[in-house]
Design a protein around this motif. Structure first.
Motif, PDB file in Angstrom:
ATOM      1  N   ALA A 127      -8.346 -79.110  77.712  1.00  0.00           N
ATOM      2  CA  ALA A 127      -8.156 -77.694  78.068  1.00  0.00           C
ATOM      3  C   ALA A 127      -8.847 -76.631  78.057  1.00  0.00           C
ATOM      4  N   ALA A 128      -9.532 -76.739  76.805  1.00  0.00           N
ATOM      5  CA  ALA A 128     -10.803 -75.967  76.445  1.00  0.00           C
ATOM      6  C   ALA A 128     -11.642 -76.683  76.555  1.00  0.00           C
TER       7      ALA A 128
ATOM      8  N   ILE B 157      -9.021 -83.812  85.208  1.00  0.00           N
ATOM      9  CA  ILE B 157      -7.854 -83.517  86.277  1.00  0.00           C
ATOM     10  C   ILE B 157      -7.189 -84.651  86.740  1.00  0.00           C
ATOM     11  N   PRO B 158      -6.833 -85.926  87.033  1.00  0.00           N
ATOM     12  CA  PRO B 158      -5.547 -86.888  86.874  1.00  0.00           C
ATOM     13  C   PRO B 158      -5.241 -87.043  85.509  1.00  0.00           C
TER      14      PRO B 158
ATOM     15  N   ALA C  19      -1.210 -78.367  80.678  1.00  0.00           N
ATOM     16  CA  ALA C  19      -1.716 -78.300  81.811  1.00  0.00           C
ATOM     17  C   ALA C  19      -1.807 -77.396  82.732  1.00  0.00           C
ATOM     18  N   VAL C  20      -1.103 -76.596  83.378  1.00  0.00           N
ATOM     19  CA  VAL C  20      -1.568 -75.948  84.566  1.00  0.00           C
ATOM     20  C   VAL C  20      -2.774 -74.623  83.220  1.00  0.00           C
ATOM     21  N   HIS C  21      -2.611 -74.484  82.193  1.00  0.00           N
ATOM     22  CA  HIS C  21      -4.128 -74.106  81.751  1.00  0.00           C
ATOM     23  C   HIS C  21      -4.596 -74.596  81.994  1.00  0.00           C
TER      24      HIS C  21
ATOM     25  N   ARG D  81      -8.005 -73.620  84.422  1.00  0.00           N
ATOM     26  CA  ARG D  81      -9.977 -73.309  83.977  1.00  0.00           C
ATOM     27  C   ARG D  81     -10.639 -73.559  85.203  1.00  0.00           C
ATOM     28  N   PRO D  82     -11.855 -73.285  84.850  1.00  0.00           N
ATOM     29  CA  PRO D  82     -13.306 -73.805  85.211  1.00  0.00           C
ATOM     30  C   PRO D  82     -13.515 -75.325  84.482  1.00  0.00           C
TER      31      PRO D  82
END
Length: 171
Positions: A136-137, A144-145, A161-163, A167-168
């Motif tokens: 995520a960071a 993405i998969p 996962a949502v976070h 994020r870009p």
């Protein structure tokens, strides 16, 4: 050829990622039954108490971040060294500023590689959760998969996962 007999390490050898993929094959277009639970590592978590969350929620990921800082400080560190490193510390299942800061202090490629490895190969929910926080960071669009697959085990991994998906790409 048979497997060598002897003492096996505690816990499951099935990765949580493999577990999620197997459940997806069984229920392709449906939500996972029981959000993917029980996880393959349930026996090892049932036998030991979970570390308590700190009273001050703002310090929730501090101990996990210290483990990450020590790991990333060694230039010879390998992702697999973190497999059992988070059993005795509280690992938050939500985005955490301390873990994100530890990721920001380390080299981005190393953070990405470590996070991806932990998510794909981790057999314990604690290390996979930290791996997802690292993805995520520092993750990229190609993650993405990976994020969606592990995030389908939604009770534990859904919030991170949502976070990660919000994020870009690239941090």
């Amino acid at each position: 050829m048979s497997e060598t007999t002897g003492t096996r390490p505690p816990g499951s050898r099935t990765t949580l990622f493999e577990h999620a993929l197997r459940l997806h094959r069984l229920a392709a277009a449906e939500p996972l039954p029981r959000d993917g639970e029980p996880y393959p590592d349930d026996a090892s978590h049932r036998d030991r108490p979970e570390p308590k969350a700190p009273r001050d929620r703002r310090s929730a990921g501090r101990d996990a971040a210290l483990v990450l800082d020590a790991h990333f400080a060694r230039t010879t560190s390998l992702p697999g060294e973190l497999v059992d490193a988070f059993h005795d510390v509280h690992v938050p299942i939500y985005p955490d500023e301390h873990i994100a800061a530890a990721a920001a202090r380390a080299h981005g490629d190393c953070v990405r590689e470590t996070g991806r490895w932990l998510v794909r190969h981790g057999t314990d929910r604690c290390s996979v959760t930290v791996g997802l926080a690292l993805v995520a960071a520092a993750g990229e669009t190609e993650d993405i998969p990976l994020i969606r697959t592990i995030g389908s085990l939604s009770n534990r991994f859904g919030p991170l996962a949502v976070h990660a998906l919000e994020r870009p790409a690239g941090g």
